[in-house]
Design a protein around this motif. Structure first.
Motif, PDB file in Angstrom:
ATOM      1  N   HIS A 156      11.140  11.056  -7.529  1.00 38.99           N
ATOM      2  CA  HIS A 156      11.143   9.672  -7.028  1.00 38.99           C
ATOM      3  C   HIS A 156      11.640   9.640  -5.584  1.00 38.99           C
ATOM      4  CE1 HIS A 156      11.313   5.315  -7.077  1.00 38.99           C
ATOM      5  NE2 HIS A 156      12.551   5.388  -6.605  1.00 38.99           N
ATOM      6  N   ASP A 157      12.654  10.462  -5.287  1.00 39.39           N
ATOM      7  CA  ASP A 157      13.161  10.511  -3.914  1.00 39.39           C
ATOM      8  C   ASP A 157      12.116  11.098  -2.973  1.00 39.39           C
ATOM      9  OD1 ASP A 157      15.639   9.499  -4.718  1.00 39.39           O
ATOM     10  OD2 ASP A 157      16.322  11.478  -5.310  1.00 39.39           O
ATOM     11  N   ILE A 158      11.382  12.116  -3.465  1.00 39.33           N
ATOM     12  CA  ILE A 158      10.344  12.718  -2.623  1.00 39.33           C
ATOM     13  C   ILE A 158       9.244  11.699  -2.341  1.00 39.33           C
ATOM     14  CG2 ILE A 158       8.591  14.536  -2.514  1.00 39.33           C
ATOM     15  CD1 ILE A 158      10.440  16.217  -4.296  1.00 39.33           C
ATOM     16  N   ALA A 159       8.792  11.004  -3.394  1.00 42.33           N
ATOM     17  CA  ALA A 159       7.723  10.020  -3.220  1.00 42.33           C
ATOM     18  C   ALA A 159       8.189   8.850  -2.360  1.00 42.33           C
ATOM     19  CB  ALA A 159       7.245   9.514  -4.575  1.00 42.33           C
ATOM     20  N   SER A 160       9.485   8.556  -2.410  1.00 39.86           N
ATOM     21  CA  SER A 160       9.977   7.426  -1.611  1.00 39.86           C
ATOM     22  C   SER A 160       9.872   7.688  -0.113  1.00 39.86           C
ATOM     23  CB  SER A 160      11.432   7.119  -1.975  1.00 39.86           C
ATOM     24  OG  SER A 160      12.289   8.181  -1.586  1.00 39.86           O
ATOM     25  N   ILE A 161       9.717   8.983   0.254  1.00 40.24           N
ATOM     26  CA  ILE A 161       9.518   9.287   1.677  1.00 40.24           C
ATOM     27  C   ILE A 161       8.264   8.588   2.180  1.00 40.24           C
ATOM     28  CG2 ILE A 161       9.013  11.145   3.315  1.00 40.24           C
ATOM     29  CD1 ILE A 161      10.675  12.992   1.559  1.00 40.24           C
ATOM     30  N   GLU A 170       3.818   5.699  -5.521  1.00 36.10           N
ATOM     31  CA  GLU A 170       3.745   5.765  -6.980  1.00 36.10           C
ATOM     32  C   GLU A 170       2.603   6.667  -7.442  1.00 36.10           C
ATOM     33  OE1 GLU A 170       3.350   1.757  -8.191  1.00 36.10           O
ATOM     34  OE2 GLU A 170       5.406   1.176  -7.638  1.00 36.10           O
ATOM     35  N   PHE A 171       1.479   6.610  -6.720  1.00 38.70           N
ATOM     36  CA  PHE A 171       0.344   7.454  -7.074  1.00 38.70           C
ATOM     37  C   PHE A 171       0.697   8.936  -6.928  1.00 38.70           C
ATOM     38  CE2 PHE A 171      -3.464   9.807  -5.778  1.00 38.70           C
ATOM     39  CZ  PHE A 171      -4.300   9.562  -6.876  1.00 38.70           C
ATOM     40  N   VAL A 172       1.335   9.280  -5.810  1.00 38.17           N
ATOM     41  CA  VAL A 172       1.736  10.665  -5.586  1.00 38.17           C
ATOM     42  C   VAL A 172       2.762  11.093  -6.630  1.00 38.17           C
ATOM     43  CG1 VAL A 172       2.915  12.213  -3.974  1.00 38.17           C
ATOM     44  CG2 VAL A 172       1.196  10.623  -3.128  1.00 38.17           C
ATOM     45  N   GLU A 173       3.732  10.224  -6.895  1.00 36.19           N
ATOM     46  CA  GLU A 173       4.771  10.565  -7.867  1.00 36.19           C
ATOM     47  C   GLU A 173       4.185  10.788  -9.250  1.00 36.19           C
ATOM     48  OE1 GLU A 173       8.866   8.601  -9.751  1.00 36.19           O
ATOM     49  OE2 GLU A 173       7.853   7.673  -8.049  1.00 36.19           O
ATOM     50  N   ASN A 221       0.876  11.376 -10.168  1.00 38.48           N
ATOM     51  CA  ASN A 221      -0.236  12.303 -10.332  1.00 38.48           C
ATOM     52  C   ASN A 221      -0.024  13.672  -9.705  1.00 38.48           C
ATOM     53  OD1 ASN A 221      -2.587  10.490 -11.512  1.00 38.48           O
ATOM     54  ND2 ASN A 221      -1.580   9.259  -9.942  1.00 38.48           N
ATOM     55  N   PHE A 222       0.841  13.761  -8.694  1.00 37.73           N
ATOM     56  CA  PHE A 222       1.032  15.032  -8.016  1.00 37.73           C
ATOM     57  C   PHE A 222       2.396  15.648  -8.296  1.00 37.73           C
ATOM     58  CE2 PHE A 222      -2.256  12.921  -5.565  1.00 37.73           C
ATOM     59  CZ  PHE A 222      -3.174  13.932  -5.360  1.00 37.73           C
ATOM     60  N   LEU A 223       3.408  14.828  -8.544  1.00 36.67           N
ATOM     61  CA  LEU A 223       4.751  15.333  -8.785  1.00 36.67           C
ATOM     62  C   LEU A 223       5.099  15.339 -10.261  1.00 36.67           C
ATOM     63  CD1 LEU A 223       6.663  13.659  -5.800  1.00 36.67           C
ATOM     64  CD2 LEU A 223       5.660  15.944  -5.941  1.00 36.67           C
ATOM     65  N   ASP A 224       4.113  15.386 -11.101  1.00 36.23           N
ATOM     66  CA  ASP A 224       4.337  15.500 -12.528  1.00 36.23           C
ATOM     67  C   ASP A 224       4.725  16.944 -12.863  1.00 36.23           C
ATOM     68  OD1 ASP A 224       3.951  14.376 -15.367  1.00 36.23           O
ATOM     69  OD2 ASP A 224       2.685  16.172 -15.370  1.00 36.23           O
ATOM     70  N   SER A 225       5.684  17.123 -13.764  1.00 35.52           N
ATOM     71  CA  SER A 225       6.187  18.465 -14.074  1.00 35.52           C
ATOM     72  C   SER A 225       5.088  19.380 -14.588  1.00 35.52           C
ATOM     73  CB  SER A 225       7.320  18.364 -15.105  1.00 35.52           C
ATOM     74  OG  SER A 225       8.404  17.634 -14.587  1.00 35.52           O
ATOM     75  N   ALA A 226       4.234  18.866 -15.458  1.00 36.42           N
ATOM     76  CA  ALA A 226       3.159  19.696 -16.017  1.00 36.42           C
ATOM     77  C   ALA A 226       2.180  20.121 -14.926  1.00 36.42           C
ATOM     78  CB  ALA A 226       2.429  18.930 -17.111  1.00 36.42           C
ATOM     79  N   VAL A 227       1.872  19.213 -14.016  1.00 40.93           N
ATOM     80  CA  VAL A 227       0.949  19.539 -12.923  1.00 40.93           C
ATOM     81  C   VAL A 227       1.555  20.608 -12.016  1.00 40.93           C
ATOM     82  CG1 VAL A 227      -0.218  18.628 -10.886  1.00 40.93           C
ATOM     83  CG2 VAL A 227      -0.137  17.278 -12.982  1.00 40.93           C
ATOM     84  N   VAL A 228       2.829  20.451 -11.664  1.00 39.25           N
ATOM     85  CA  VAL A 228       3.493  21.412 -10.792  1.00 39.25           C
ATOM     86  C   VAL A 228       3.573  22.778 -11.457  1.00 39.25           C
ATOM     87  CG1 VAL A 228       5.679  21.969  -9.663  1.00 39.25           C
ATOM     88  CG2 VAL A 228       4.811  19.635  -9.594  1.00 39.25           C
ATOM     89  N   ARG A 229       3.924  22.803 -12.755  1.00 42.01           N
ATOM     90  CA  ARG A 229       4.043  24.078 -13.465  1.00 42.01           C
ATOM     91  C   ARG A 229       2.683  24.794 -13.530  1.00 42.01           C
ATOM     92  NH1 ARG A 229       7.616  26.401 -16.767  1.00 42.01           N
ATOM     93  NH2 ARG A 229       8.951  24.556 -16.723  1.00 42.01           N
ATOM     94  N   GLU A 230       1.651  24.064 -13.887  1.00 46.28           N
ATOM     95  CA  GLU A 230       0.323  24.675 -13.988  1.00 46.28           C
ATOM     96  C   GLU A 230      -0.143  25.220 -12.646  1.00 46.28           C
ATOM     97  OE1 GLU A 230      -4.263  23.422 -15.288  1.00 46.28           O
ATOM     98  OE2 GLU A 230      -2.612  21.974 -15.433  1.00 46.28           O
ATOM     99  N   LYS A 231       0.086  24.458 -11.584  1.00 43.01           N
ATOM    100  CA  LYS A 231      -0.357  24.884 -10.265  1.00 43.01           C
ATOM    101  C   LYS A 231       0.392  26.120  -9.801  1.00 43.01           C
ATOM    102  CE  LYS A 231      -2.549  24.707  -6.384  1.00 43.01           C
ATOM    103  NZ  LYS A 231      -3.980  25.084  -6.330  1.00 43.01           N
ATOM    104  N   LEU A 232       1.705  26.140  -9.982  1.00 37.81           N
ATOM    105  CA  LEU A 232       2.495  27.273  -9.517  1.00 37.81           C
ATOM    106  C   LEU A 232       2.178  28.534 -10.312  1.00 37.81           C
ATOM    107  CD1 LEU A 232       5.987  25.647  -8.845  1.00 37.81           C
ATOM    108  CD2 LEU A 232       4.287  26.382  -7.176  1.00 37.81           C
ATOM    109  N   ILE A 234       0.839  -1.202   0.000  1.00 36.26           N
ATOM    110  CA  ILE A 234       0.000   0.000   0.000  1.00 36.26           C
ATOM    111  C   ILE A 234       0.873   1.252   0.000  1.00 36.26           C
ATOM    112  CG2 ILE A 234      -1.652   1.327   1.382  1.00 36.26           C
ATOM    113  CD1 ILE A 234      -2.833  -1.343   2.310  1.00 36.26           C
ATOM    114  N   GLY A 235       1.947   1.223   0.811  1.00 35.46           N
ATOM    115  CA  GLY A 235       2.861   2.371   0.841  1.00 35.46           C
ATOM    116  C   GLY A 235       3.504   2.609  -0.504  1.00 35.46           C
ATOM    117  N   ARG A 236       3.954   1.528  -1.170  1.00 35.61           N
ATOM    118  CA  ARG A 236       4.571   1.700  -2.486  1.00 35.61           C
ATOM    119  C   ARG A 236       3.556   2.221  -3.498  1.00 35.61           C
ATOM    120  NH1 ARG A 236       7.029  -3.142  -0.905  1.00 35.61           N
ATOM    121  NH2 ARG A 236       5.474  -4.386  -2.025  1.00 35.61           N
ATOM    122  N   THR A 237       2.346   1.684  -3.440  1.00 33.27           N
ATOM    123  CA  THR A 237       1.313   2.136  -4.376  1.00 33.27           C
ATOM    124  C   THR A 237       0.976   3.604  -4.148  1.00 33.27           C
ATOM    125  OG1 THR A 237       0.380  -0.093  -4.416  1.00 33.27           O
ATOM    126  CG2 THR A 237      -1.016   1.687  -5.211  1.00 33.27           C
TER     127      THR A 237
END
Length: 422
Positions: free
Chosen positions: A366-371, A103-106, A108-119, A97-100
């Protein structure tokens, strides 16, 4: 049910636990109500046939309640402690569950396009400028910055900093030869006639001293004359020397092309050339430098420089009315005002922040999501189950209530259809 004592839970978790227990009691109460209704209807069905509908509804409600109780309980533990396959899903599959989740956060949330649009849509620079241009906010930021800087200064090792200053001074200031550098600088100064003001200042200073120190020439020459020379002649000699000195210096003051000035220019040119090319002159300058800045003295200078700078900075940082704090506050207010009023600057700042964030996310996502993954892996299975059950368990009890109601309606409908058709 969570096994952690109430006293060890945070206030928020204590409220969640009370809500979970309440909803579990409500769901259990609904099951017991259905069971009582079923028993009564089953016992009186022969006497009152219409109770068959009630019995069917109660029977379906019990089935639905039990089925959903099993489904909800199976998420967190083995129902009734029986190790039935595909139960206790969360503790058994905690790491997956933790790995999933990571991966979900990495993805869907840490995608470059998503981060750029949000910022870009957040308009960080404009909001920061609007907030920062308020003097109270700027003072708060300045105070926090001063606190951080004070902490850093106090944490630094004085000996290490002094050693660093000493090493830097020796490497970049004392070890290199000064002659060529000083000579090149002096040559440029003389070529550009930039030394004229210094020469004028020196000449004016000499003239001022001569006019104010007439008595310094009394006996300057006459004391070297034979004793038989009359005193009148001696005074005449001294006066002549004094007046000649006055005349000479006044002539130098008035004549920009005076021979004395040309002699100074020639001497400075020779000195500049010797400092760059004459080994003897360069050697004498290096010897003088070494005599002035010997090793113990360099260490003393580094110690004095660091202690003075540190104590001065600490005083300025600790004093809200110091010039440093006031200038820092004023600078922050000015930055905030410019950010608030200048759309072009806002776009540039937003673009820089966005580019930096996108770069960091792209490189380290990937390092951020691995937290998330690493943190969940370190959790104890029982503790993980308690945390998740406290967060979502209360809402899951509504599934049991819904199952009771839906089961009752389904049982009633099935019985009614069967009774009507058969």
């Amino acid at each position: 049910m969570p096994r952690t004592p109430m006293s060890l839970l945070s206030p928020a978790d204590q409220a969640r636990l009370r809500g979970l227990r309440l909803m579990k009691a409500v769901a259990l109460g609904a099951l017991l109500v259905m069971a009582v209704i079923f028993v009564v209807a089953f016992a009186l069905e022969d006497r009152y046939p219409w109770l068959g509908y009630v019995r069917a509804a109660a029977e379906g409600g019990m089935v639905g309640a039990l089925a959903d109780w099993f489904a909800v309980t199976a998420l967190f533990r083995h129902p009734l402690g029986i190790p039935i396959p595909h139960t206790a899903i969360i503790p058994r599959r905690k790491d997956e569950i933790g790995r999933t989740l990571g991966e979900f956060v990495e993805t869907n949330f840490l995608d470059s396009a998503v981060v750029r649009e949000k910022l870009l849509s957040t308009r960080i620079a404009e909001k920061a400028g609007e907030w920062l241009r308020v003097s109270e906010h700027a003072e708060s930021v300045a105070a926090e910055a001063a606190t951080m800087a004070t902490g850093v200064l106090r944490a630094l090792s004085d000996d290490e900093v002094q050693d660093l200053i000493s090493d830097l001074a020796r490497e970049h200031l004392l070890d290199p030869e000064w002659g060529p550098t000083v000579g090149g600088w002096l040559d440029r100064v003389v070529t550009a006639d930039a030394h004229r003001d210094a020469v004028d200042l020196g000449v004016d200073s000499i003239a001022t001293w001569l006019h104010g120190n007439r008595e310094a020439f009394s006996g300057l020459v006459s004391r070297r004359l034979p004793s038989w020379v009359p005193s009148v002649a001696m005074r005449l000699v001294d006066d002549t020397v004094y007046h000649e000195a006055i005349t000479f210096i006044e002539a130098v003051q008035k004549d920009a092309d005076h021979p004395a000035r040309r002699a100074v220019d020639a001497y400075l040119r020779r000195l500049a050339d010797n400092l760059q090319h004459d080994p003897a002159t360069i050697g004498r300058l290096e010897e003088a430098k070494s005599a002035v800045f010997d090793s113990p003295r360099v260490r003393e200078l580094a110690t004095d420089a660091w202690n003075t700078a540190k104590s001065g900075l600490l005083r300025s940082l600790d004093d809200p009315e110091s010039g440093l704090r006031r200038r820092l506050t004023e600078a922050l207010i000015e930055i905030g005002s410019r950010l608030h009023a200048d759309p072009a600057l806002q776009r540039r700042v937003d673009d820089r922040i966005t580019d930096a964030a996108v770069f960091l996310v792209g490189r380290y996502r990937h390092d951020i999501a691995s937290i998330i993954t690493d943190t969940v892996e370190k959790w104890d299975p029982a503790e993980t189950t308690e945390k998740i059950e406290l967060m979502v368990g209360r809402d899951l009890q509504y599934i049991r209530l819904n199952g009771t109601v839906v089961g009752a309606l389904a049982g009633l409908a099935i019985y009614a259809i069967a009774h009507a058709v058969l």
